[in-house]
Structures are given as structure tokens and as C-alpha cells.
Design an enzyme around this catalytic site. Structure first.
Site, short mmCIF file in Angstrom:
data_model
loop_
_atom_site.label_atom_id
_atom_site.label_comp_id
_atom_site.label_asym_id
_atom_site.label_seq_id
_atom_site.Cartn_x
_atom_site.Cartn_y
_atom_site.Cartn_z
N LYS A 69 31.72 30.39 34.67
CA LYS A 69 32.61 29.30 35.07
C LYS A 69 32.97 29.51 36.54
O LYS A 69 33.70 30.42 36.89
CB LYS A 69 33.91 29.30 34.25
CG LYS A 69 34.73 28.05 34.53
CD LYS A 69 36.21 28.23 34.33
CE LYS A 69 36.97 28.61 35.55
NZ LYS A 69 36.94 27.68 36.69
N GLU B 125 38.44 42.15 39.29
CA GLU B 125 38.56 42.36 40.75
C GLU B 125 39.62 41.37 41.21
O GLU B 125 39.43 40.16 41.10
CB GLU B 125 37.24 42.06 41.46
CG GLU B 125 36.09 42.97 41.08
CD GLU B 125 36.26 44.40 41.57
OE1 GLU B 125 37.09 44.63 42.48
OE2 GLU B 125 35.60 45.29 41.03
N GLU C 148 50.33 39.10 48.90
CA GLU C 148 49.10 38.47 49.37
C GLU C 148 49.38 37.01 49.76
O GLU C 148 49.93 36.27 48.96
CB GLU C 148 48.04 38.51 48.27
CG GLU C 148 46.70 37.99 48.73
CD GLU C 148 45.62 38.08 47.64
OE1 GLU C 148 45.89 37.66 46.51
OE2 GLU C 148 44.51 38.54 47.96
P1 NAD Z 1 42.48 32.35 40.71
O1 NAD Z 1 42.97 33.55 39.97
O2 NAD Z 1 43.41 31.19 40.83
O3 NAD Z 1 41.16 31.78 40.04
C1 NAD Z 1 40.01 32.59 39.81
C2 NAD Z 1 39.20 31.99 38.69
O4 NAD Z 1 39.95 32.07 37.47
C3 NAD Z 1 38.87 30.51 38.89
O5 NAD Z 1 37.57 30.25 38.41
C4 NAD Z 1 39.90 29.83 38.03
O6 NAD Z 1 39.54 28.53 37.61
C5 NAD Z 1 40.01 30.80 36.87
N1 NAD Z 1 41.27 30.69 36.09
C6 NAD Z 1 42.47 30.25 36.52
N2 NAD Z 1 43.37 30.28 35.49
C7 NAD Z 1 42.72 30.78 34.42
C8 NAD Z 1 43.10 31.04 33.08
N3 NAD Z 1 44.34 30.82 32.65
N4 NAD Z 1 42.17 31.53 32.24
C9 NAD Z 1 40.90 31.77 32.67
N5 NAD Z 1 40.48 31.52 33.93
C10 NAD Z 1 41.37 31.03 34.80
O7 NAD Z 1 41.99 32.87 42.14
P2 NAD Z 1 41.38 32.02 43.35
O8 NAD Z 1 42.50 31.23 43.96
O9 NAD Z 1 40.15 31.29 42.92
O10 NAD Z 1 40.92 33.19 44.33
C11 NAD Z 1 41.81 33.86 45.15
C12 NAD Z 1 42.19 35.22 44.59
O11 NAD Z 1 41.01 35.94 44.29
C13 NAD Z 1 42.95 36.08 45.58
O12 NAD Z 1 43.99 36.73 44.91
C14 NAD Z 1 41.91 37.06 46.07
O13 NAD Z 1 42.42 38.29 46.55
C15 NAD Z 1 41.11 37.26 44.84
N6 NAD Z 1 39.77 37.76 45.16
C16 NAD Z 1 39.51 39.07 44.86
C17 NAD Z 1 38.28 39.63 45.16
C18 NAD Z 1 37.97 41.06 44.83
O14 NAD Z 1 36.80 41.41 44.78
N7 NAD Z 1 38.94 41.92 44.62
C19 NAD Z 1 37.30 38.83 45.78
C20 NAD Z 1 37.61 37.50 46.07
C21 NAD Z 1 38.85 36.98 45.75
#
Ligand code: NAD
Length: 448
Positions: A127, A202, A337
Site C-alpha cells: 500500500k 522505520e 519532528e
Molecule cells: P504516515 O505515518 O502518516 O504514513 C505512512 C504510511 O502509513 C502511509 O502509507 C499511510 O497511508 C499509512 N497509514 C496511515 N495511517 C495508517 C493506519 N492507521 N493503519 C495503517 N497504515 C496507515 O507517514 P508519512 O506522512 O507518509 O511519512 C512521514 C513520516 O515517515 C515521518 O515521520 C518520517 O520521519 C517517516 N519516515 C521514516 C523513514 C525511516 O526510514 N525511518 C523514512 C521515510 C519517512
């Protein structure tokens, strides 16, 4: 899920080198289509073209790397404590890998998960982030063109609650690999716990650059601009706080602010542009929220602080590169963050103080030190409790053949990329072969 389940027995039975050959062809195809895929990605999420080319390149590197694992996936052989007995360990796939990915590296991160999962014989349901399905659709298209059999990779688009949640809860999923925010990562962890599903997380970061008084300041400023404002600060490894030794604080701050002010913000397809937009309006509001919080806490706004609208910025969620000075380590802007183009400068009096500030946050992804003193570099390298560390370079720039990930609330002990990714997507099986022709009992002292 049904397609992934049906495809699994045939895919795992295909010899791993053959699976690797399909990945190799996919990597070749990604090379051919790199420019087109990068342009699609810039149009989809706004990163400047030089960076989306880098994103596709990471997918290429990871795909070649994991193609090679088709002929490695080394296990162990070790002598037995008993005569006429042979023993070894082999990897086996987990089954169906459920992948949930973010929007900031819309092709690289899906490839970091997909390629190790596939070469090990797992099938995949992915997804993508709600805002960036096209880049994953493009990646899946390339795998199809490379000859991946139907059902081996499946993509389902949609929101986190609608698609992500049912995916991670599905009983047929053996491993959930998630990259995203710490808040959602916690939900993933909880959803996986009851059935003891493998869970690879991650998550967020609050990465630090330490600038020492003996640093080459020109290099440190250049690195801080790239680390802080590259990808509009929307990297998990973005350098969103910089501790600067008091002796060079003023000089560093002046030069850093001058460079931040001069950054050209706009359409990522324009080769002159250095920084693109925030991903969406909600993210820009988060940035604006943190600007208010920082000002309210007494941080000094040194540049930026406003959204950019109209004219060249009419189509997108642009925000000025923003720098706060005189921040204390306890301010929210120094600890949480932001995930946007905002950097806080924290004056410190020593390396020890910088390290203490660095380790005081809940995250542990990336850190770096600028110094010409090898003793300081090695001390910082040892003391920073982060998964990634740089010397005389910013907090960003990981390569695919070293492990990637973080400590504390950034990760749950696994690593992406390198051979460590194989651990995430496989189970070990230890095999004992007794050719003595009679019962031999391990660990039983026969007294002989
Ligand atoms: P997010 O947590 O909002 O979303 C990530 C994914 O999870 C998306 O596909 C989203 O649709 C899905 N998601 C959201 N709610 C969910 C739920 N209740 N159940 C299952 N899936 C769900 O994050 P984002 O805004 O897409 O990305 C930014 C974040 O990602 C930042 O915190 C960043 O630090 C982190 N990030 C971490 C790494 C790493 O390797 N550590 C790399 C890139 C981004």
C-alpha cells in the site's frame, strides 16, 4: 491477498538465482526509464528533479544489490558435536509481506522492502502512501515488464485506515514492513502483536548536525543547507537541529541564514529551482504550527517563517526555508519532528554538551559532526546513539549496501537495506543430518 497467497508456492519454488535474474532485468529497465520515472515523481510529489533522479537511482541500486542476493543468501555450516552428523542453516521466506510506505521516497523506500522480500521468495502486497501511488505503480509496472509472474507483487491504493489497517491485520500476512510516522508505527506494532506477526518499523527522526569550533565552516554551512532543506526538510534523516559551538555560533548562523534565504523555491521540474513544496496543505500547516510554537517558546526567527503563495508558487504548498536561532534543547522545536523546511540552531559550549543534546530526544536515526579533530570525531561516533552517523557530511546520504535505520522511537531493532534486510523478510531453519546409522543424542553425556 488471494492473488499473493495463490502465487506464493510457485514463487518460492522458483530457484533464488532465477528470482534474482528477474530483479536484474527490472534494474536494467529502471536504468532505461530513469528520466521518465523521475519526472513522474517530481510531478507527483514536488521534489526537485535532481533528487527524484536520486530516488530512482536508489531503487536501481537496491534492485541490483538484491538481484545479487539470488546467488548468495548465505547460511552457515558448522561442525557437529557428534560424529557422522552434518548441520547447516538455510533461509526460508516468511510468506506474504504486507508493505506500507510513505510519500517522501516514493520509489526508493518501496524498493528497499520489495526487492529483499521478492528475492527471498515472499509474495508482496503493497500500500503506497495516499499522495504517491504513481511512483509505486511505475515500479510495479517495471517488475511486470521484467517478467515477474502475476500475483507475486500486488498494489492496493488508498488511505491508511481504509487499506493500510486491513492489510496489516490480515491473517495471511506473515510480515508487515512499515515506514512512516512513529504514531502510526505504534499502531502497526500493536496490530501485529496479538498474532506475533513479524513487524519491521522505520519511523520518525530528529537528526542532529554538531558543528565544532575547529570545523571547516564553509563545509559545515554547505552540509547544513543540504541536510536541512534538501527534499524541503521532508527526509526522515533531515538535519532539523544544529548544535553550534559558541565560539563560531555567530559566524555560522550568519552564513547559514544567508544561504537559506538565497535558496530558490518553486517547481521541481525547473532546473534552477533548489527546493520544492511541502507534500500537501496539512503538512504545510504542521510547518506553520511549529513556526508559531517556536516563536512562542522564545526561539529567534532568523529567516523565513511564512508560506509562499501566488505567482510561481500558485500550484503547490510552498513554504520559506526557515531558521530559528538561540534555541534551547528543551524547546519543542529542538525535540519534535517537523518534517518541513525548518532548522533550529542550538548554541553549545563543548562536544560533550552537543552529544548530550543529541541523545536527549526520543528518536535515534542520524547524526553528524563537523570537526578537523580526529579525537572528537571518534568520540562523537561512539557516543551518539543513532543508527547512522556521518563525519564532515550532513545527516543524509545513506547508501544501499550499509544497514539503514534507527534506535529508540525511530525503529524496532531491524534494519533496511544491505544484508540486514534479508533478516526482516526471512526465517532461519537449522537442519541436522545424521548419517551414523544409529540414534545419537545431542547434549546427553554417555560417560564414554
Ligand atoms: P504516515 O505515518 O502518516 O504514513 C505512512 C504510511 O502509513 C502511509 O502509507 C499511510 O497511508 C499509512 N497509514 C496511515 N495511517 C495508517 C493506519 N492507521 N493503519 C495503517 N497504515 C496507515 O507517514 P508519512 O506522512 O507518509 O511519512 C512521514 C513520516 O515517515 C515521518 O515521520 C518520517 O520521519 C517517516 N519516515 C521514516 C523513514 C525511516 O526510514 N525511518 C523514512 C521515510 C519517512
Amino acid at each position: 491477498m488471494a492473488a499473493a497467497r495463490d502465487a506464493f508456492p510457485r514463487w518460492r519454488a522458483l530457484p533464488a538465482p532465477k528470482r534474482g535474474e528477474i530483479l536484474f532485468r527490472a534494474a536494467e529497465r529502471l536504468v532505461q526509464k530513469k528520466e521518465e520515472l523521475a519526472r513522474d515523481m517530481t510531478r507527483e510529489m514536488g521534489k526537485v528533479l535532481a533528487e527524484t533522479r536520486g530516488d530512482v537511482q536508489e531503487a536501481i541500486d537496491m534492485t541490483y544489490y538484491m538481484a545479487g542476493e539470488g546467488r548468495r543468501q548465505f547460511g552457515q555450516t558448522t561442525p557437529s558435536e557428534l560424529p557422522d552428523k552434518f548441520q547447516m542453516s538455510v533461509r526460508m521466506p516468511v510468506g506474504i509481506a504486507g508493505l506500507i510506505t510513505p510519500w517522501n521516497f516514493p520509489m526508493a523506500i518501496p524498493s528497499w522492502k520489495m526487492m529483499p522480500a521478492l528475492v527471498l521468495g515472499n509474495t508482496v502486497v503493497i500500500k503506497p502512501a495516499t499522495d504517491t501511488p504513481l511512483s509505486v505503480a511505475n515500479l510495479v509496472g517495471v517488475l511486470e515488464e521484467a517478467g515477474l509472474p502475476p500475483g507475486v507483487v500486488n498494489m492496493v491504493t488508498g488511505g491508511g485506515a481504509d487499506v493500510g489497517a486491513p492489510l496489516m491485520q490480515h491473517e495471511d500476512v506473515g510480515i508487515v514492513s512499515f515506514t512512516g510516522s512513529t504514531a502510526v508505527g505504534r499502531k502497526v506494532s500493536e496490530a501485529c502483536a496479538p498474532a506475533f506477526k513479524h513487524c519491521h518499523l522505520e519511523m520518525g527522526g530528529k537528526n542532529l548536525i554538531m558543528v565544532m569550533d575547529d570545523a571547516r565552516l564553509d563545509l559545515a554551512v554547505e552540509g547544513a543547507v543540504w541536510g536541512g532543506f534538501g527534499t524541503t526538510g521532508q527526509r526522515c534523516t533531515a538535519a532539523s537541529r544544529i548544535t553550534v559551538h559558541k565560539k563560531v555560533y555567530r559566524e555560522f548562523a550568519e552564513s547559514f541564514v544567508e544561504r537559506a534565504r538565497a535558496l530558490r523555491v518553486g517547481d521541481g521540474l525547473d532546473p534552477e529551482v533548489e527546493m520544492g513544496p511541502c507534500i500537501n496543505e496539512a503538512q504545510r500547516r504542521t510547518v506553520e504550527g511549529y513556526v508559531k510554537i517556536a516563536a512562542g517558546e522564545g526561539a529567534k526567527l532568523l529567516c523565513g517563517g511564512h508560506r509562499l503563495e501566488g505567482g510561481a508558487w500558485a500550484h503547490g504548498y510552498f513554504h520559506e526555508p526557515t531558521v530559528f536561532g538561540d534555541c534551547s534543547p528543551s524547546m519543542r522545536i529542538s525535540r519534535e519532528e517537523v518534517f518541513g523546511p525548518v532548522v533550529s540552531l542550538i548554541p553549545v559550549g563543548s562536544l560533550e554538551e552537543a552529544i548530550e543534546v543529541g541523545n536527549s530526544v526520543e528518536y535515534g536515526l542520524s547524526a553528524s559532526v563537523y570537526t578537523q579533530d580526529i579525537n572528537k570525531a571518534f568520540t562523537a561516533m561512539r557516543e551518539m546513539y543513532t543508527g547512522i552517523f556521518y563525519v564532515n557530511a550532513p545527516t543524509i546520504g545513506a547508501e544501499t549496501h550499509l544497514p539503514f535505520g534507527g534506535t529508540k522511537h525511530t525503529g524496532n531493532g531491524h534494519r533496511e537495506a544491505c544484508v540486514q534486510a534479508l533478516e526482516v523478510f526471512s526465517e532461519w531453519k537449522s537442519i541436522y543430518i545424521d548419517y551414523s546409522g544409529h540414534l545419537q543424542r545431542a547434549q546427553i553425556d554417555t560417560g564414554e
